[in-house]
Each structure stands twice: as structure tokens, then as C-alpha cells.
Write an enzyme that holds these catalytic residues in place. Structure first.
Site, PDB file in Angstrom:
ATOM      1  N   GLU A  54      18.817  44.525   1.072  1.00 11.95           N
ATOM      2  CA  GLU A  54      18.308  43.382   2.095  1.00 11.95           C
ATOM      3  C   GLU A  54      19.120  42.769   2.686  1.00 11.95           C
ATOM      4  OE1 GLU A  54      15.042  43.276   2.966  1.00 11.95           O
ATOM      5  OE2 GLU A  54      14.389  44.925   1.795  1.00 11.95           O
ATOM      6  N   ASP A  71      12.516  37.223   8.267  1.00 13.20           N
ATOM      7  CA  ASP A  71      12.980  37.433   6.682  1.00 13.20           C
ATOM      8  C   ASP A  71      14.157  36.503   6.439  1.00 13.20           C
ATOM      9  OD1 ASP A  71      11.131  39.603   6.416  1.00 13.20           O
ATOM     10  OD2 ASP A  71      12.492  41.030   6.826  1.00 13.20           O
TER      11      ASP A  71
END
Length: 148
Positions: A54, A71
Site C-alpha cells: 500500500e 488514502d
């Protein structure tokens, strides 16, 4: 004018220092201390692989998504679903400002990630984790890390 230049320089240096990734083993110590190993059936290796795919272990990473949400942090917690960025409509189930998820102490993002995996989908809530981690052996992520 010189003080404005100094403030700008300090701000840039702080931003650069915050963008530095945390080492894999240093990261492993935090979720270990917070009893994430085995939480919701996920090992420390699962959490490390999630952080790698990620954010490449970048605590301060912020990513804008194509539909306007963002995010945040090492686990890339989405503002539309989990935290409040004061821009996206969210229910904010983590009860946290998205900017708090960028904190170097990692407690806010760990607590939010715990909520994320405890719901439907678990770690499959993260697309990159589904694509790159699920069904693969992940124990190598802990190689050389001592939790003592």
C-alpha cells in the site's frame, strides 16, 4: 522576509523527514506491541505485506483516488469509508481525522486498521492486498526481525 524564508525552509525539511519510510522490522515492533499478531486471524507478516504494497512503508503517504477520496498513511486508509478529511462524505467509523493517520507513532492508523479488518472483507478491503498478498506465503516479511 528572512523569517518567512526560514519558515518555508523548515516546513520543507519537516515534510521531507516525514516522507521517509520506516524500516520493515521497526514497523513490525509497533503492531507486535499493540497485539495485532493474530488479531482477526492476521499475522505480523500480513500487516507488513499490507504496509509494503500500500505505501512502501511510507508513514506519510497520501494518495488521491480517481473518484475524489484520499488514502492516508502506511496502511492507506480511505477517507470516503474510514476517516474524516472534511472533504469526502464519510461515516468515519474510526472516529479519527485522516491527518492523524499520518502520525509517526502509528497508534491512530493501527486502531483504524483494526476496525477495517474486523468488518466484512478483512484485509481484502485493500485492493492491492487482494492482488498481491492474498494466497501467497508471507512469512518472509518477518525474516531477521526480532520482537524481544
Amino acid at each position: 522576509m528572512p523569517s518567512l524564508l526560514l519558515i518555508s525552509l523548515v516546513s520543507c525539511l519537516v515534510a521531507i523527514s516525514q516522507a521517509r519510510p520506516i524500516s520493515r522490522c521497526d514497523l513490525a515492533k509497533v503492531p507486535h506491541k499493540e497485539d495485532l499478531d493474530g488479531s482477526e486471524g492476521h499475522s505480523l507478516s500480513d500487516w507488513l505485506s499490507l504496509a509494503f504494497v500500500e505505501s512502501d512503508f511510507n508513514i506519510a503517504k497520501v494518495n488521491e483516488n480517481t473518484y475524489g477520496s484520499f488514502d492516508y498513511g502506511i496502511f492507506q486508509i480511505n477517507s470516503h469509508y474510514w476517516c474524516n478529511d472534511y472533504q469526502s462524505h464519510t461515516e468515519n467509523p474510526c472516529h479519527v481525522d485522516c491527518q492523524e493517520l499520518l502520525s509517526p507513532n502509528l497508534l491512530s492508523i493501527i486502531n483504524c486498521a483494526k476496525k477495517t479488518v474486523s468488518g466484512a472483507g478483512g484485509m481484502k478491503n485493500w485492493v492491492k492486498c487482494r492482488l498481491h498478498c492474498a494466497g501467497r506465503p508471507l512469512s518472509c516479511w518477518m525474516t531477521g526481525c526480532h520482537m524481544g
